[in-house]
Design a protein around this motif. Structure first.
Motif, PDB file in Angstrom:
ATOM      1  N   TRP A  20       1.115  -1.000  -0.125  1.00 46.59           N
ATOM      2  CA  TRP A  20       0.107  -0.265   0.308  1.00 46.59           C
ATOM      3  C   TRP A  20       0.940   0.906  -0.216  1.00 46.59           C
ATOM      4  CZ3 TRP A  20       0.493   3.902   3.940  1.00 46.59           C
ATOM      5  CH2 TRP A  20       0.462   3.363   5.493  1.00 46.59           C
ATOM      6  N   TYR A  78      -1.936  -5.181   2.269  1.00 42.60           N
ATOM      7  CA  TYR A  78      -1.823  -3.882   3.541  1.00 42.60           C
ATOM      8  C   TYR A  78      -1.555  -4.363   4.759  1.00 42.60           C
ATOM      9  CZ  TYR A  78      -3.616  -0.262   6.852  1.00 42.60           C
ATOM     10  OH  TYR A  78      -3.775   1.444   7.665  1.00 42.60           O
ATOM     11  N   SER A 114       1.386   2.650  -6.079  1.00 44.55           N
ATOM     12  CA  SER A 114       0.442   2.002  -4.460  1.00 44.55           C
ATOM     13  C   SER A 114      -0.238   0.145  -4.839  1.00 44.55           C
ATOM     14  CB  SER A 114       0.306   2.509  -3.817  1.00 44.55           C
ATOM     15  OG  SER A 114      -1.178   3.351  -4.181  1.00 44.55           O
TER      16      SER A 114
END
Length: 367
Positions: A353, A362, A358
């Protein structure tokens, strides 16, 4: 007599004063010292995972994997299991036993995978399985997370000069039964009013072989599976994956429903590998960081602070051992699917992330 009584009185007064001071000091210390947080060193009996207990008694993990999908789960020329999902199986075994080899691989078709899990033949599916609502809410399966974000596409011969899947009107398309792939391709063509002729096969291997024999004009599957299939063809450069992505396929590990603690073991092993990449903890540096790092997040991850492993029935070093088995998430990806592999897939949605650009990886915090 009077002098003796005076001395005795003075001594008693001093003793009482000293005791009062000691009591006051203890009170002051209690008011200024933070209350120590209780740590869990063992799971309560009513939270012990029956699956984890059985695995420990057996001495190894039974891990359900694909029968043969380059990059994800396959045997090399020595008969050893390799691949992205295989490395997650090994990391899970390492988290439990401290030994990545304490695992037995059970190859499963798409149709047989859930029955094998329900029947107890495998403890977990690390096998390119899409997380869908019907699977999640059916009362028999629990998804523990997502380890790969994929989507369904089409593999075609460059000689057909196709630019889009919408040009496949009337085409023969190889599709595997018993998977979300079959439903997705039907939805895609029906909503666009396009006719196609499905060539139904039971396994991805059969689909690859049928496509190679030109029994179909296109092969539809997850894009990662198509990239793997292309590497097995006689002339990979003569085949292209069309740009169309017709579905979302969040792939992740699956366990039997009803054993929350075992689900937690799988979920947090996956998150530990993701967090390892985020914090720069690798297979090579994990011993040194465990010894020297003062970074609180790294110390918690590697078991130097807290009792996070024992809280789910694992050793304190569970995450350290999982990363030491085959590296963090990024290392596992690059070795099996990325630039170090035959598939040469970009990270894309499977980037961290915080990367540029990105992605969606996560990690949940360990604290």
């Amino acid at each position: 007599m009077r002098a003796s009584k005076i001395v005795t009185g003075i001594s008693l007064a001093l003793l009482l004063a000293t005791s009062a001071c000691e009591r006051q000091a203890k009170t002051d210390h209690a008011e200024t010292t933070p209350t120590a947080r209780p740590t869990t060193t063992a799971m309560p009996a009513d939270r012990v995972s029956p699956t984890l207990t059985a695995i420990k008694q057996r001495g190894h993990l039974n891990c359900g994997v694909n029968q043969g999908l380059v990059g994800f789960a396959y045997t090399d020329n020595r008969g050893a299991w390799r691949g992205f999902d295989v490395d997650f199986c090994r990391a899970t075994a390492a988290a439990i036993f401290g030994d990545p080899d304490a695992v037995r691989f059970v190859p499963l078709t798409a149709e047989a995978r859930f029955d094998a899990l329900r029947d107890g033949r495998v403890d977990v599916l690390w096998r390119n399985t899409s997380w869908t609502m019907s699977r999640d809410t059916g009362g028999e399966l629990s998804f523990a997370g997502i380890n790969y974000y994929d989507g369904q596409g089409f593999l075609v011969r460059r000689a057909l000069n196709l630019n889009s899947a919408s040009e496949l009107n009337g085409a023969r398309i190889c599709v595997q039964t018993g998977s979300t792939t079959e439903l997705n391709v039907e939805d895609y063509f029906r909503t666009r009013g396009i006719e196609f002729r499905p060539v139904m096969v039971k396994t991805e291997e059969e689909a690859r072989q049928a496509y190679a024999r030109e029994e179909c004009d296109a092969f539809t599957a997850d894009i990662s599976a198509l990239a793997a299939a292309r590497t097995t063809l006689a002339n990979p450069q003569q085949h292209a994956i069309l740009p169309d992505v017709i579905s979302k396929e969040p792939l992740g590990p699956v366990v039997r429903h009803g054993d929350d603690q075992w689900t937690a073991v799988i979920r947090w092993t996956l998150n530990a590998l993701m967090l390892g990449e985020e914090l720069g903890v690798t297979k090579a540096n994990v011993p040194g960081l465990a010894r020297d790092s003062q970074e609180p997040r790294i110390r918690r991850l590697l078991g130097e602070d807290g009792e996070f492993g024992p809280s789910i029935g694992l050793p304190r070093t569970w995450a350290r051992d999982a990363i030491a088995a085959g590296g963090n998430y990024g290392e596992i990806f690059e070795r099996n699917l990325g630039q170090q592999s035959a598939l040469n897939l970009a990270r894309g949605l499977n980037a961290q992330w915080s990367a540029r650009p990105s992605g969606l990886i996560y990690a949940l915090p360990i604290r």
